[in-house]
Each structure stands twice: as C-alpha cells, then as structure tokens.
Design an enzyme around this catalytic site. Structure first.
Site, short mmCIF file in Angstrom:
data_model
loop_
_atom_site.label_atom_id
_atom_site.label_comp_id
_atom_site.label_asym_id
_atom_site.label_seq_id
_atom_site.Cartn_x
_atom_site.Cartn_y
_atom_site.Cartn_z
N GLY A 14 0.81 -1.22 0.00
CA GLY A 14 0.00 0.00 0.00
C GLY A 14 0.84 1.26 0.00
N SER A 42 -1.94 -9.80 -3.76
CA SER A 42 -0.55 -9.46 -4.10
C SER A 42 0.34 -10.68 -4.28
CB SER A 42 0.04 -8.57 -3.01
OG SER A 42 -0.67 -7.37 -2.97
N CYS A 130 -3.45 10.49 11.05
CA CYS A 130 -2.48 11.40 10.43
C CYS A 130 -2.72 12.88 10.76
CB CYS A 130 -2.48 11.21 8.92
SG CYS A 130 -4.12 11.15 8.21
N GLN A 157 -7.45 17.76 3.60
CA GLN A 157 -6.75 16.48 3.57
C GLN A 157 -6.61 15.89 2.17
OE1 GLN A 157 -8.80 15.46 7.84
NE2 GLN A 157 -8.01 13.74 6.71
N GLY A 161 -4.68 9.90 2.20
CA GLY A 161 -5.30 9.37 3.42
C GLY A 161 -6.25 8.23 3.12
N ARG A 236 -11.76 16.78 2.55
CA ARG A 236 -10.86 16.13 1.58
C ARG A 236 -10.66 17.09 0.40
NH1 ARG A 236 -8.17 11.76 2.87
NH2 ARG A 236 -9.90 10.34 3.18
N HIS A 243 -1.25 16.77 3.95
CA HIS A 243 -2.43 17.39 4.57
C HIS A 243 -2.08 18.81 5.03
CE1 HIS A 243 -4.43 13.65 4.41
NE2 HIS A 243 -4.50 13.33 5.69
N GLN A 316 1.33 13.41 4.77
CA GLN A 316 0.41 12.48 5.44
C GLN A 316 0.98 11.06 5.47
OE1 GLN A 316 -1.63 10.02 3.58
NE2 GLN A 316 -2.31 9.25 5.56
P1 A2P Z 1 -3.03 -5.68 -1.31
O1 A2P Z 1 -2.17 -4.79 -2.15
O2 A2P Z 1 -2.67 -7.12 -1.45
O3 A2P Z 1 -4.50 -5.39 -1.47
P2 A2P Z 1 -3.62 1.30 0.78
O4 A2P Z 1 -3.97 1.88 2.12
O5 A2P Z 1 -2.63 2.09 0.02
O6 A2P Z 1 -4.87 1.02 -0.01
O7 A2P Z 1 -2.95 -0.14 1.08
C1 A2P Z 1 -3.57 -1.14 1.84
C2 A2P Z 1 -2.58 -2.28 2.13
O8 A2P Z 1 -3.24 -3.23 2.97
C3 A2P Z 1 -2.15 -3.04 0.90
O9 A2P Z 1 -0.83 -3.52 1.08
C4 A2P Z 1 -3.12 -4.21 0.89
O10 A2P Z 1 -2.64 -5.35 0.23
C5 A2P Z 1 -3.21 -4.51 2.35
N1 A2P Z 1 -4.44 -5.23 2.68
C6 A2P Z 1 -5.71 -4.84 2.47
N2 A2P Z 1 -6.58 -5.78 2.91
C7 A2P Z 1 -5.83 -6.81 3.40
C8 A2P Z 1 -6.12 -8.07 4.00
N3 A2P Z 1 -7.37 -8.47 4.18
N4 A2P Z 1 -5.09 -8.85 4.39
C9 A2P Z 1 -3.81 -8.44 4.21
N5 A2P Z 1 -3.47 -7.25 3.66
C10 A2P Z 1 -4.46 -6.44 3.25
#
Ligand code: A2P
Length: 347
Positions: A14, A42, A130, A157, A161, A236, A243, A316
């Site tokens: 993420g 992923s 944040c 923001q 975020g 937002r 932010h 942020q």
């Molecule tokens: P993935 O890329 O596999 O969806 P952001 O806040 O930028 O959207 O990122 C969210 C992060 O949290 C990403 O790395 C996402 O992985 C991970 N994530 C979201 N849901 C889950 C879950 N149920 N189990 C593990 N990781 C998660």
C-alpha cells in the site's frame, strides 16, 4: 543500535507500506530479516529493498513466527484479525489503523510528544491518525509552555489518506476532466479532482464524522488530558499526499505570536516556513517528502485576546503515518522496550 531486528510489514504493497520500506532503507533501521505481507491479491509480487527483490507473502499465522516488530498498515479489520496473533507469537505490533487507538491498554504515541507512554505497551502500540499526528507535533510545544484550553481545527486532507488507489483515482479523474470526459469515482465517494468534500467517514449523532472525532479523542489521549476542548472540520481536497490544517488555539492568558514562533523554531519535528514579504507559508507541495511538519502564518487571533492562529502542512504518508511508526520502532529499540509488560489479550 548495534543489534538487528526481524521485521514484518503488514500492508507492504500500500501507500504507507511503500513509504515504510523507503524509510527503513534510508534511515538504515537495523534489520536482520524483513517479511512483506499483504492480501492474496498481491501473491506473486515482489518489492525492492536495499537492491534486493523481496517476495510479498499473503498474511497468515505462520508469517508472524520469528518476528520482533510488525509495522501494520493494512486497515482496521486486518489489524483486528492479526495483531493479537502476532503478539501471541512474540512480536510487538506498531499499528497504523484506528483499531486499537482508544483502547486504554494501548499506548498512542507521537515520539515528539509522549515517548514515555510507549514503556507501558502490552504488545501493541498505536500510531495516531495522520491529522492528529501533524497537529500534535505543532501544538504540544506551545501547550507545554501554556496549557491550551480550546483547539478549533479545520483540515484540508489529501487523497493519500484514503490509500494508493484513491491517489491513482484523483490522477485519472484529473486527466479525464482535462480531456472532456466525466470523472469516475470508485474509491472515494465523489469526484475529488477540481472539487472538495467533507471527509466521508461515518457521522455520529452530533453531525461529526469519525475523522473529526479522532482529532478530538486522540489528541486528548496523546496530551494526557481530557480538559482540552477540541472541535474539528475535516475536508478532503484534491491534493495528492500532504495534509494542511488551519489551527486556532485558545489559551488562558495571552500567548504572543513572537513567543510561539520562537518556541516552534526550536521544537522537534517542526520547521517554520514564514516569509511575510512574499506570502510564502507552508504548502502541501513543499511538505511532500519532508519529515517535518511545516508551520507558519503564526498570528494573534484578532477575535480573542488569548487566541493564536497557525497554519501547517505535513506529509500524510510520511510523518502522518510511516515515519511516525518507524520513529516508534526506533524508540522501542533505543530504550530497550521491545518486551511487553504483559501480553495483549483480545477481548
Ligand atoms: P493488497 O495490495 O494485497 O491489497 P492502501 O492503504 O494504500 O490502499 O494499502 C492497503 C494495504 O493493505 C495493501 O498492502 C493491501 O494489500 C493490504 N491489505 C488490504 N486488505 C488486506 C487483508 N485483508 N489482508 C492483508 N493485507 C491487506
């Protein structure tokens, strides 16, 4: 820091996860082993760290074996599902979600403000919201000199975020509008490009959204007092990743802008940006990629003899999330606080 530690990043793919990786590398955090965890989505991906490709693993019970520190940034429900598992396996979890922030057993830490509270952790330490982190870094040095009675915060923001997908959505919307196409909103509730809207977290009976209540409740917990009156309006805006906040502070006795400026000029984590001749004050574009919270436009509130106005911008993803989490990890390592006082048991 001569020892090295086994780390896991939950949510490594993420926006915050990406920043965590970059900061761990640039700050040279002593790492013996690094696990990158995300969702099944992923599977098969890998991420670069110190010139190596590290595979991303789907989160599982086994992933937390032989881990000292988990940096979690995968949303509240993921943290609720996995934090206790990681703690049971002996790790300390530094959690960027809101899942545990108001739990009285969980310290809520901004290292520039309340580092000592970290010593009471029972396996989980929460990284604040944040907007709260950025505000507390700027207000705490003033509060220490003269207690703040009331804070009125208005926030502007950025898309970051709401995660990496929201940032991509704003770029796509901007490009669509410039080409005469309608903007598509899937991650955020409304088009954000060339627009703004009140923060879309759930509203309470008083009409405050969750984000606003986080600023109220988390700031009181971090400052260690329920006495400060706080109100916030969170908006937002179509900015990618820093932010901004307009902060009105009310003290019991007058606090001169000059004194506030002098204090903030030497406060940790703060950088004064004030050129009154050129109207150069903090801007999100200049806060992006910076560790410090940029503060400026410090002035007397003409509507109140004990009031002070200030304006701040902070990255942020960086100080508002990833950097603060890594500073907490550095604090645990430096002060030898990795062992929990007693293990966290989820209720
Ligand atoms: P993935 O890329 O596999 O969806 P952001 O806040 O930028 O959207 O990122 C969210 C992060 O949290 C990403 O790395 C996402 O992985 C991970 N994530 C979201 N849901 C889950 C879950 N149920 N189990 C593990 N990781 C998660």
């Amino acid at each position: 820091m001569s020892k090295s530690y086994r780390l896991a990043i939950l949510g490594a793919t993420g926006a915050v996860g990406t920043e965590l990786l970059e900061l761990l590398e640039s700050r040279n955090f002593p790492i013996a082993d690094l696990k990158l965890l995300a969702s099944e989505r992923s599977a098969g991906r890998s991420l670069r760290f110190k010139g190596e490709n590290i595979p991303v693993e789907p989160v599982s019970d086994r992933a937390f074996e032989n881990v000292d520190i988990v940096l979690a940034s995968a949303g509240g429900s993921t943290s609720k599902a996995w934090a206790a598992v990681a703690v049971a396996k002996g790790a300390v979890v530094i959690d960027n979600s809101s899942a545990f922030r108001m739990n009285p057993e969980v310290p809520l830490i901004v290292p520039e403000v309340n580092p000592l509270a970290a010593a009471n952790h029972q396996g989980i330490i929460a990284n604040p919201n944040c907007t709260t982190i950025l505000m507390t870094v700027a207000v705490w040095p003033l509060h220490k000199v003269k207690p703040v009675q009331r804070i009125v915060a208005s926030t502007y923001q950025s898309a970051s975020g709401a995660g990496a997908r929201a940032m991509a959505e704003v770029k796509a919307q901007t490009s669509a509008i410039l080409q005469g196409q309608p903007p598509v909103a899937k991650v955020l509730p409304y088009p954000l490009a060339f627009n703004l809207f009140p923060h879309n977290s759930p509203l309470n009976d008083l009409g405050y959204c969750e984000e606003e209540m986080k600023m109220v409740n988390e700031t009181r917990k971090i400052f260690g007092t329920q006495q400060i009156r706080i109100t916030a309006t969170c908006i937002r805006v179509p900015v990618l990743r820093a932010h901004s906040e307009a902060i009105n502070l009310e003290f019991e006795t007058p606090f001169s802008a000059e004194e506030a400026r002098e204090i903030l000029n030497s406060s940790p984590g703060v950088k004064l940006v004030e050129d009154w001749k050129t109207n150069h004050f903090p801007m999100p574009i200049e806060a992006t990629g910076k560790d410090e919270v940029l503060v400026g436009r410090i002035r007397q509130d003409i509507s109140h003899p004990c009031g002070l106005e200030l304006w701040l911008c902070g990255d942020q993803i960086r100080k508002g999330a990833a950097l603060n989490a890594i500073q907490i990890a550095e604090l645990l390592v430096e002060k030898n606080l990795l062992q929990p006082s007693k293990a966290y048991v989820s209720s």
